[in-house]
Design a protein around this motif. Structure first.
Motif, PDB file in Angstrom:
ATOM      1  N   VAL A 273       0.845  -1.205   0.000  1.00  0.00           N
ATOM      2  CA  VAL A 273       0.000   0.000   0.000  1.00  0.00           C
ATOM      3  C   VAL A 273       0.876   1.249   0.000  1.00  0.00           C
ATOM      4  O   VAL A 273       0.640   2.201  -0.750  1.00  0.00           O
ATOM      5  N   ALA A 274       1.911   1.236   0.825  1.00  0.00           N
ATOM      6  CA  ALA A 274       2.822   2.388   0.878  1.00  0.00           C
ATOM      7  C   ALA A 274       3.586   2.535  -0.439  1.00  0.00           C
ATOM      8  O   ALA A 274       3.802   3.653  -0.918  1.00  0.00           O
ATOM      9  N   LEU A 275       3.987   1.416  -1.031  1.00  0.00           N
ATOM     10  CA  LEU A 275       4.679   1.482  -2.314  1.00  0.00           C
ATOM     11  C   LEU A 275       3.783   2.065  -3.397  1.00  0.00           C
ATOM     12  O   LEU A 275       4.227   2.885  -4.210  1.00  0.00           O
ATOM     13  N   ASP A 276       2.526   1.671  -3.413  1.00  0.00           N
ATOM     14  CA  ASP A 276       1.584   2.225  -4.394  1.00  0.00           C
ATOM     15  C   ASP A 276       1.390   3.725  -4.192  1.00  0.00           C
ATOM     16  O   ASP A 276       1.345   4.489  -5.158  1.00  0.00           O
ATOM     17  N   ALA A 277       1.292   4.152  -2.934  1.00  0.00           N
ATOM     18  CA  ALA A 277       1.108   5.578  -2.650  1.00  0.00           C
ATOM     19  C   ALA A 277       2.335   6.376  -3.095  1.00  0.00           C
ATOM     20  O   ALA A 277       2.201   7.457  -3.693  1.00  0.00           O
ATOM     21  N   GLN A 278       3.523   5.851  -2.836  1.00  0.00           N
ATOM     22  CA  GLN A 278       4.740   6.545  -3.258  1.00  0.00           C
ATOM     23  C   GLN A 278       4.843   6.606  -4.776  1.00  0.00           C
ATOM     24  O   GLN A 278       5.266   7.615  -5.342  1.00  0.00           O
ATOM     25  N   GLU A 279       4.442   5.538  -5.433  1.00  0.00           N
ATOM     26  CA  GLU A 279       4.485   5.529  -6.888  1.00  0.00           C
ATOM     27  C   GLU A 279       3.512   6.546  -7.474  1.00  0.00           C
ATOM     28  O   GLU A 279       3.828   7.241  -8.450  1.00  0.00           O
ATOM     29  N   GLN A 280       2.341   6.689  -6.883  1.00  0.00           N
ATOM     30  CA  GLN A 280       1.375   7.680  -7.357  1.00  0.00           C
ATOM     31  C   GLN A 280       1.904   9.094  -7.148  1.00  0.00           C
ATOM     32  O   GLN A 280       1.739   9.963  -8.020  1.00  0.00           O
ATOM     33  N   ARG A 281       2.545   9.343  -6.006  1.00  0.00           N
ATOM     34  CA  ARG A 281       3.132  10.671  -5.764  1.00  0.00           C
ATOM     35  C   ARG A 281       4.235  10.958  -6.773  1.00  0.00           C
ATOM     36  O   ARG A 281       4.340  12.066  -7.311  1.00  0.00           O
ATOM     37  N   ALA A 282       5.071   9.968  -7.042  1.00  0.00           N
ATOM     38  CA  ALA A 282       6.156  10.154  -8.005  1.00  0.00           C
ATOM     39  C   ALA A 282       5.600  10.425  -9.396  1.00  0.00           C
ATOM     40  O   ALA A 282       6.136  11.265 -10.135  1.00  0.00           O
ATOM     41  N   GLN A 283       4.531   9.740  -9.767  1.00  0.00           N
ATOM     42  CA  GLN A 283       3.924   9.968 -11.071  1.00  0.00           C
ATOM     43  C   GLN A 283       3.331  11.372 -11.156  1.00  0.00           C
ATOM     44  O   GLN A 283       3.456  12.051 -12.178  1.00  0.00           O
ATOM     45  N   ARG A 284       2.729  11.831 -10.059  1.00  0.00           N
ATOM     46  CA  ARG A 284       2.162  13.182 -10.036  1.00  0.00           C
ATOM     47  C   ARG A 284       3.275  14.221 -10.202  1.00  0.00           C
ATOM     48  O   ARG A 284       3.114  15.210 -10.938  1.00  0.00           O
ATOM     49  N   VAL A 285       4.397  14.022  -9.544  1.00  0.00           N
ATOM     50  CA  VAL A 285       5.529  14.953  -9.677  1.00  0.00           C
ATOM     51  C   VAL A 285       6.045  14.945 -11.111  1.00  0.00           C
ATOM     52  O   VAL A 285       6.337  15.997 -11.687  1.00  0.00           O
ATOM     53  N   THR A 286       6.155  13.757 -11.696  1.00  0.00           N
ATOM     54  CA  THR A 286       6.642  13.653 -13.070  1.00  0.00           C
ATOM     55  C   THR A 286       5.727  14.397 -14.033  1.00  0.00           C
ATOM     56  O   THR A 286       6.193  15.154 -14.900  1.00  0.00           O
ATOM     57  N   TRP A 287       4.425  14.200 -13.899  1.00  0.00           N
ATOM     58  CA  TRP A 287       3.469  14.900 -14.776  1.00  0.00           C
ATOM     59  C   TRP A 287       3.527  16.409 -14.544  1.00  0.00           C
ATOM     60  O   TRP A 287       3.412  17.186 -15.495  1.00  0.00           O
ATOM     61  N   SER A 288       3.698  16.838 -13.303  1.00  0.00           N
ATOM     62  CA  SER A 288       3.775  18.277 -12.997  1.00  0.00           C
ATOM     63  C   SER A 288       5.008  18.896 -13.638  1.00  0.00           C
ATOM     64  O   SER A 288       4.925  19.976 -14.243  1.00  0.00           O
ATOM     65  N   VAL A 289       6.139  18.244 -13.508  1.00  0.00           N
ATOM     66  CA  VAL A 289       7.375  18.761 -14.109  1.00  0.00           C
ATOM     67  C   VAL A 289       7.233  18.809 -15.632  1.00  0.00           C
ATOM     68  O   VAL A 289       7.646  19.781 -16.271  1.00  0.00           O
ATOM     69  N   GLY A 290       6.632  17.788 -16.208  1.00  0.00           N
ATOM     70  CA  GLY A 290       6.415  17.782 -17.653  1.00  0.00           C
ATOM     71  C   GLY A 290       5.494  18.898 -18.100  1.00  0.00           C
ATOM     72  O   GLY A 290       5.718  19.526 -19.134  1.00  0.00           O
ATOM     73  N   ALA A 291       4.448  19.170 -17.321  1.00  0.00           N
ATOM     74  CA  ALA A 291       3.517  20.241 -17.672  1.00  0.00           C
ATOM     75  C   ALA A 291       4.201  21.608 -17.595  1.00  0.00           C
ATOM     76  O   ALA A 291       3.995  22.464 -18.469  1.00  0.00           O
ATOM     77  N   VAL A 292       5.011  21.807 -16.578  1.00  0.00           N
ATOM     78  CA  VAL A 292       5.736  23.077 -16.448  1.00  0.00           C
ATOM     79  C   VAL A 292       6.716  23.235 -17.609  1.00  0.00           C
ATOM     80  O   VAL A 292       6.817  24.319 -18.209  1.00  0.00           O
ATOM     81  N   ALA A 293       7.428  22.178 -17.942  1.00  0.00           N
ATOM     82  CA  ALA A 293       8.380  22.246 -19.064  1.00  0.00           C
ATOM     83  C   ALA A 293       7.649  22.538 -20.369  1.00  0.00           C
ATOM     84  O   ALA A 293       8.127  23.335 -21.192  1.00  0.00           O
TER      85      ALA A 293
END
Length: 54
Positions: free
Chosen positions: A17-37
């Motif tokens: 469960v914790a691994l899934d939550a961390q993966e979702q947070r990492a994906q959100r950060v990746t999408w945010s950085v991509g959107a800003v770029a």
């Protein structure tokens, strides 16, 4: 002389469960950085196009 390797150690348990939550947070950060770029690149292209036209 033949040496036998030690048997493999037992892996610690994983909190899926914790691994899934961390993966979702990492994906959100990746999408945010991509959107800003993408936004920065869009602004730069618009500036370069307006400069070329005028």
């Amino acid at each position: 002389m033949h040496l036998r390797p030690a048997p493999p150690r037992r892996l610690p348990p994983q909190d899926m469960v914790a691994l899934d939550a961390q993966e979702q947070r990492a994906q959100r950060v990746t999408w945010s950085v991509g959107a800003v770029a993408a936004a920065v690149l869009l602004v730069l292209v618009c500036l370069l196009c307006t400069r070329a036209l005028f």
